[in-house]
Scaffold this motif. Structure first.
Motif, PDB file in Angstrom:
ATOM      1  N   LYS A   1       0.850  -1.227  -0.027  1.00  0.00           N
ATOM      2  CA  LYS A   1      -0.099   0.086  -0.211  1.00  0.00           C
ATOM      3  C   LYS A   1       0.780   0.715  -0.233  1.00  0.00           C
ATOM      4  CE  LYS A   1      -3.853  -2.106   2.282  1.00  0.00           C
ATOM      5  NZ  LYS A   1      -4.689  -1.886   3.594  1.00  0.00           N
ATOM      6  N   HIS A   2       1.584   1.404   0.841  1.00  0.00           N
ATOM      7  CA  HIS A   2       2.761   2.612   0.925  1.00  0.00           C
ATOM      8  C   HIS A   2       3.908   2.747  -0.599  1.00  0.00           C
ATOM      9  CE1 HIS A   2       6.420   5.182   2.426  1.00  0.00           C
ATOM     10  NE2 HIS A   2       6.981   4.313   2.338  1.00  0.00           N
ATOM     11  N   LEU A   3       3.849   1.551  -1.234  1.00  0.00           N
ATOM     12  CA  LEU A   3       4.593   1.810  -2.361  1.00  0.00           C
ATOM     13  C   LEU A   3       3.777   2.311  -3.003  1.00  0.00           C
ATOM     14  CD1 LEU A   3       6.777  -1.535  -2.640  1.00  0.00           C
ATOM     15  CD2 LEU A   3       7.270   0.213  -2.495  1.00  0.00           C
ATOM     16  N   ASN A   4       2.243   1.623  -3.362  1.00  0.00           N
ATOM     17  CA  ASN A   4       0.694   2.357  -4.288  1.00  0.00           C
ATOM     18  C   ASN A   4       1.650   3.390  -4.012  1.00  0.00           C
ATOM     19  OD1 ASN A   4       0.935   0.069  -5.356  1.00  0.00           O
ATOM     20  ND2 ASN A   4      -0.704  -1.110  -4.499  1.00  0.00           N
ATOM     21  N   VAL A   5       0.717   4.248  -2.929  1.00  0.00           N
ATOM     22  CA  VAL A   5       0.832   5.323  -2.716  1.00  0.00           C
ATOM     23  C   VAL A   5       2.208   6.167  -3.345  1.00  0.00           C
ATOM     24  CG1 VAL A   5       0.773   6.995  -0.722  1.00  0.00           C
ATOM     25  CG2 VAL A   5      -0.578   5.583  -0.471  1.00  0.00           C
ATOM     26  N   LEU A   6       3.712   6.112  -3.473  1.00  0.00           N
ATOM     27  CA  LEU A   6       4.213   7.173  -4.281  1.00  0.00           C
ATOM     28  C   LEU A   6       4.099   6.896  -5.031  1.00  0.00           C
ATOM     29  CD1 LEU A   6       7.380   5.778  -1.279  1.00  0.00           C
ATOM     30  CD2 LEU A   6       5.572   7.559  -1.141  1.00  0.00           C
ATOM     31  N   GLU A   7       3.299   5.668  -5.778  1.00  0.00           N
ATOM     32  CA  GLU A   7       4.092   5.857  -6.933  1.00  0.00           C
ATOM     33  C   GLU A   7       2.160   6.240  -7.299  1.00  0.00           C
ATOM     34  OE1 GLU A   7       2.502   1.627 -10.180  1.00  0.00           O
ATOM     35  OE2 GLU A   7       3.898   1.500  -8.710  1.00  0.00           O
ATOM     36  N   ALA A   8       2.325   6.421  -6.754  1.00  0.00           N
ATOM     37  CA  ALA A   8       0.566   7.137  -7.780  1.00  0.00           C
ATOM     38  C   ALA A   8       0.791   9.472  -7.771  1.00  0.00           C
ATOM     39  CB  ALA A   8      -0.659   7.185  -6.813  1.00  0.00           C
TER      40      ALA A   8
END
Length: 79
Positions: A66-73
């Motif tokens: 989830k953290h990586l997805n937020v950073l990617e967004a």
């Protein structure tokens, strides 16, 4: 968390060396991650010396993804 994401387990000294942090700093971070159940701990002895290994739990994997997805967004929004 990223170190544990790509390694099944890492011991305290390996993490300390990899992250280039002090014992106290690493212990503080580990304690926080343990409280959140993001990492698991296995303590053993090797040649009468304590050896502590850490692994990422399923809950930790989910939180890290989830953290990586937020950073990617965030990165995609800047383009």
């Amino acid at each position: 968390m990223s170190a544990l994401a790509v390694n099944d387990t890492l011991d305290f000294n390996s993490l300390k060396e990899l992250l280039d942090v002090t014992d106290g700093n690493l212990a503080s971070h580990i304690k926080t991650l343990e409280k959140e159940d993001f990492i698991g701990v296995k303590k053993t002895f090797i040649d009468n010396k304590p050896n502590t290994k850490y692994h990422m739990t399923q809950e930790g994997k989910t939180a890290f993804e989830k953290h990586l997805n937020v950073l990617e967004a965030i990165i995609k929004a800047q383009k």
